[in-house]
Enzyme design. Sequence first.
Site, PDB file in Angstrom:
ATOM      1  N   HIS A   1     -11.719  41.539  22.899  1.00 18.43           N
ATOM      2  CA  HIS A   1     -10.679  40.540  23.149  1.00 18.43           C
ATOM      3  C   HIS A   1     -10.271  39.933  21.807  1.00 18.43           C
ATOM      4  O   HIS A   1     -11.102  39.313  21.127  1.00 18.43           O
ATOM      5  CB  HIS A   1     -11.199  39.432  24.067  1.00 18.43           C
ATOM      6  CG  HIS A   1     -11.623  39.914  25.417  1.00 18.43           C
ATOM      7  ND1 HIS A   1     -10.789  39.892  26.518  1.00 18.43           N
ATOM      8  CD2 HIS A   1     -12.802  40.445  25.845  1.00 18.43           C
ATOM      9  CE1 HIS A   1     -11.440  40.376  27.568  1.00 18.43           C
ATOM     10  NE2 HIS A   1     -12.662  40.721  27.188  1.00 18.43           N
TER      11      HIS A   1
ATOM     12  N   ASP B   1     -17.194  43.603  23.977  1.00 23.03           N
ATOM     13  CA  ASP B   1     -16.695  42.517  24.830  1.00 23.03           C
ATOM     14  C   ASP B   1     -16.722  41.202  24.058  1.00 23.03           C
ATOM     15  O   ASP B   1     -16.973  40.138  24.632  1.00 23.03           O
ATOM     16  CB  ASP B   1     -17.486  42.400  26.133  1.00 23.03           C
ATOM     17  CG  ASP B   1     -16.808  41.488  27.155  1.00 23.03           C
ATOM     18  OD1 ASP B   1     -15.582  41.268  27.037  1.00 23.03           O
ATOM     19  OD2 ASP B   1     -17.507  40.987  28.053  1.00 23.03           O
TER      20      ASP B   1
ATOM     21  N   HIS C   1     -14.092  47.951  23.605  1.00 14.49           N
ATOM     22  CA  HIS C   1     -13.787  46.800  24.486  1.00 14.49           C
ATOM     23  C   HIS C   1     -13.844  45.524  23.661  1.00 14.49           C
ATOM     24  O   HIS C   1     -14.923  45.027  23.353  1.00 14.49           O
ATOM     25  CB  HIS C   1     -14.807  46.711  25.625  1.00 14.49           C
ATOM     26  CG  HIS C   1     -14.548  45.584  26.581  1.00 14.49           C
ATOM     27  ND1 HIS C   1     -14.589  45.754  27.935  1.00 14.49           N
ATOM     28  CD2 HIS C   1     -14.252  44.269  26.403  1.00 14.49           C
ATOM     29  CE1 HIS C   1     -14.336  44.605  28.542  1.00 14.49           C
ATOM     30  NE2 HIS C   1     -14.128  43.685  27.612  1.00 14.49           N
TER      31      HIS C   1
ATOM     32  N   HIS D   1     -13.774  31.862  22.444  1.00 16.63           N
ATOM     33  CA  HIS D   1     -13.165  30.643  22.976  1.00 16.63           C
ATOM     34  C   HIS D   1     -13.412  29.537  21.961  1.00 16.63           C
ATOM     35  O   HIS D   1     -14.454  29.518  21.288  1.00 16.63           O
ATOM     36  CB  HIS D   1     -13.787  30.238  24.314  1.00 16.63           C
ATOM     37  CG  HIS D   1     -13.508  31.183  25.436  1.00 16.63           C
ATOM     38  ND1 HIS D   1     -12.333  31.162  26.151  1.00 16.63           N
ATOM     39  CD2 HIS D   1     -14.256  32.185  25.968  1.00 16.63           C
ATOM     40  CE1 HIS D   1     -12.370  32.105  27.080  1.00 16.63           C
ATOM     41  NE2 HIS D   1     -13.522  32.741  26.992  1.00 16.63           N
TER      42      HIS D   1
ATOM     43  N   LEU E   1     -19.425  36.765  31.182  1.00 22.36           N
ATOM     44  CA  LEU E   1     -19.262  37.455  32.455  1.00 22.36           C
ATOM     45  C   LEU E   1     -19.029  38.931  32.193  1.00 22.36           C
ATOM     46  O   LEU E   1     -18.173  39.269  31.361  1.00 22.36           O
ATOM     47  CB  LEU E   1     -18.090  36.866  33.247  1.00 22.36           C
ATOM     48  CG  LEU E   1     -18.318  35.472  33.834  1.00 22.36           C
ATOM     49  CD1 LEU E   1     -17.033  34.938  34.461  1.00 22.36           C
ATOM     50  CD2 LEU E   1     -19.441  35.485  34.874  1.00 22.36           C
TER      51      LEU E   1
END
Length: 347
Positions: free
Chosen positions: A16, A248, A14, A252, A220
């Site tokens: 990003h 995860d 998992h 940003h 989150l």
Amino acid sequence: MSARLTLLRPDDWHIHLRDGAALPHTVADAARQFARAIIMPNLVPPVRNADEAEAYRQRILAARPAGSRFEPLMVLYLTDSTTPDDIRRAKASGFVHAAKLYPAGATTNSASGVTAIDNIFGVLETMAEVGLPLLVHGEVTRSEIDIFDREKYFIDEQLSRVTARFPTLKVVFEHITTRDAVQFVQAAGANVGATITAHHLLYNRNHMLVGGIRPHLFCLPVLKRNLHQEALLDAATSGSPKFFLGTDSAPHAQHAKEAACGCAGCYTAFAAIELYAEAFEQRQALDKLEPFASHFGPDFYGLPRNTDEITLVRTEWDVPASLPFGEQVVVPLRAGERLHWRLESNA
């Protein structure tokens, strides 16, 4: 205590990577330690079908460092408009390995997500038929539900219905954060697994809130109280094949985190396996790290385990205050602090 730890090269189930100018940085960090990674599809616009997944996959492959064999495992973003044919085409592609349920409004770029679980029951039936796993962001989004309780409500109201109705569907309950989630996964059949992040093993909500708000620990699902952290540590170090590594890692730009309304996500991919080693060492369970990081994920997905190895060395090093992130910078987890394990640079 040994100063070196060698294990089969792990995978990240998992992550990003974002897109555009950020990709060369995020892909390089992931490829340094992981052979494969399940790539989250919550771009703008999201990755909704096999064609969009292939286009994103090609952008990731083009961003790999020279000589890298890092393999992105693509994921579809489920919407109310996803069709059974979308699922069949994704499975037939050979490069789409799962489909992701984002309840609408649950997390970053989830506005296009599923508005009611019943809307995709036909799609879930097809996924069970063709053997495409369902990945779940397990939180309800109703405004009256406290943010710290959203995972438990999701289990009771939605996930339990899905696993009961589709008993052959492989389900990954992603980035679990509560004792309730651990117990649900343990009680479920072998078709249900879960990923656990390094930051949910290392931190609880006190770390984020006591003495001042630390925005780079905001993610989150949000960090929970320490009894839930302890349950996650117990699960990760238990040796159960139901629990495996999923960072995860969610970068940003610094200005988007350090803001009056900051974004959710921790950037851990730069030192993910080192962070996990620290958590497992705290539990005197380093012998359980390789199964968690390198065995149970591929076993669940029906993929071969990697055959090459990495080596971690027990040495202290300072985490940079920031890292490149396209034309911006990202502040990594533990910025300005010390880590106690380091991946050998020639691994």
